[in-house]
Design a protein around this motif. Structure first.
Motif, mmCIF file in Angstrom:
data_model
loop_
_atom_site.group_PDB
_atom_site.id
_atom_site.type_symbol
_atom_site.label_atom_id
_atom_site.label_comp_id
_atom_site.label_asym_id
_atom_site.label_seq_id
_atom_site.Cartn_x
_atom_site.Cartn_y
_atom_site.Cartn_z
ATOM 1 N N GLU A 1 -46.294 8.677 2.598
ATOM 2 C CA GLU A 1 -47.158 7.610 3.105
ATOM 3 C C GLU A 1 -46.475 6.869 4.251
ATOM 4 O OE1 GLU A 1 -44.794 5.856 -0.301
ATOM 5 O OE2 GLU A 1 -46.098 7.583 -0.189
ATOM 6 N N GLY A 2 -47.292 6.203 5.052
ATOM 7 C CA GLY A 2 -46.765 5.427 6.163
ATOM 8 C C GLY A 2 -47.897 4.846 6.982
ATOM 9 N N LYS A 3 -47.573 4.332 8.135
ATOM 10 C CA LYS A 3 -48.537 3.761 9.071
ATOM 11 C C LYS A 3 -48.264 4.329 10.456
ATOM 12 C CE LYS A 3 -50.415 0.794 6.161
ATOM 13 N NZ LYS A 3 -51.776 0.924 5.722
ATOM 14 N N LEU A 4 -49.327 4.488 11.234
ATOM 15 C CA LEU A 4 -49.233 4.890 12.628
ATOM 16 C C LEU A 4 -49.639 3.700 13.482
ATOM 17 C CD1 LEU A 4 -50.984 8.379 12.438
ATOM 18 C CD2 LEU A 4 -48.535 7.921 12.552
ATOM 19 N N ILE A 5 -48.862 3.401 14.493
ATOM 20 C CA ILE A 5 -49.154 2.307 15.408
ATOM 21 C C ILE A 5 -49.341 2.922 16.789
ATOM 22 C CG2 ILE A 5 -48.329 0.114 16.353
ATOM 23 C CD1 ILE A 5 -46.431 0.231 13.719
ATOM 24 N N LYS B 1 -51.707 -1.841 19.948
ATOM 25 C CA LYS B 1 -50.905 -1.640 18.740
ATOM 26 C C LYS B 1 -51.778 -1.534 17.494
ATOM 27 C CE LYS B 1 -47.089 -4.006 20.937
ATOM 28 N NZ LYS B 1 -47.766 -4.349 22.167
ATOM 29 N N THR B 2 -52.762 -0.660 17.562
ATOM 30 C CA THR B 2 -53.675 -0.416 16.454
ATOM 31 C C THR B 2 -52.918 0.248 15.313
ATOM 32 O OG1 THR B 2 -55.472 -0.152 18.024
ATOM 33 C CG2 THR B 2 -55.832 0.709 15.798
ATOM 34 N N VAL B 3 -53.072 -0.263 14.105
ATOM 35 C CA VAL B 3 -52.389 0.262 12.926
ATOM 36 C C VAL B 3 -53.392 1.023 12.070
ATOM 37 C CG1 VAL B 3 -51.065 -0.327 10.862
ATOM 38 C CG2 VAL B 3 -50.766 -1.665 12.965
ATOM 39 N N THR B 4 -53.054 2.277 11.737
ATOM 40 C CA THR B 4 -53.885 3.090 10.853
ATOM 41 C C THR B 4 -53.011 3.731 9.798
ATOM 42 O OG1 THR B 4 -53.673 5.005 12.315
ATOM 43 C CG2 THR B 4 -55.604 3.607 12.639
ATOM 44 N N ASP B 5 -53.641 4.173 8.707
ATOM 45 C CA ASP B 5 -52.907 4.896 7.678
ATOM 46 C C ASP B 5 -52.476 6.241 8.214
ATOM 47 O OD1 ASP B 5 -53.164 2.877 5.812
ATOM 48 O OD2 ASP B 5 -55.000 3.701 4.966
ATOM 49 N N GLY B 6 -51.358 6.725 7.735
ATOM 50 C CA GLY B 6 -50.866 8.035 8.114
ATOM 51 C C GLY B 6 -49.353 7.996 8.151
#
Length: 113
Positions: A50-54, A59-64
């Protein structure tokens, strides 16, 4: 000696039985021990899926990243080698090739500060 990073991609063991997973991890521990004994292992860590993509200027943050992807980075090592050729030979011992894993070998840039 120069530093090289091994970036481990794929090589998912989740479909293996618990016994096969443990045996496969034993191969990893043996490889790390060998590199440590040779004074070639500088550092390394496994990464959770798991993590986040920016992304972007906002600086949009999405899951991934997503664990189902075959291109998920599962971890990394930093090793010491005399040159790229030697680093590549060291990376050929990675246990994950039998699981479709890939190792990206990259030189670590030095900065004079």
């Amino acid at each position: 000696m120069e530093k090289y990073m091994f970036i481990f991609i794929g090589g998912d063991i989740s479909h293996l039985s618990p016994e096969a997973q443990q045996a496969h991890m034993g191969k990893w521990f043996e490889w790390v021990k060998k590199l440590q004994d040779q004074k070639r292992y500088a550092s390394g860590e496994a990464l959770l899926p798991e993590g986040k993509l920016i992304t972007g200027p906002k600086k949009t943050v999405t899951d991934g990243p997503f664990a189902e992807s075959k291109e998920v980075v599962g971890g990394y090592f930093v090793v010491l080698a005399k040159d790229m050729k030697e680093a590549v030979e060291m990376a050929k011992e990675c246990p994950d090739y039998v699981l479709g894993g890939v190792v990206e070998v990259r030189p670590v840039m030095k900065f004079d500060m």
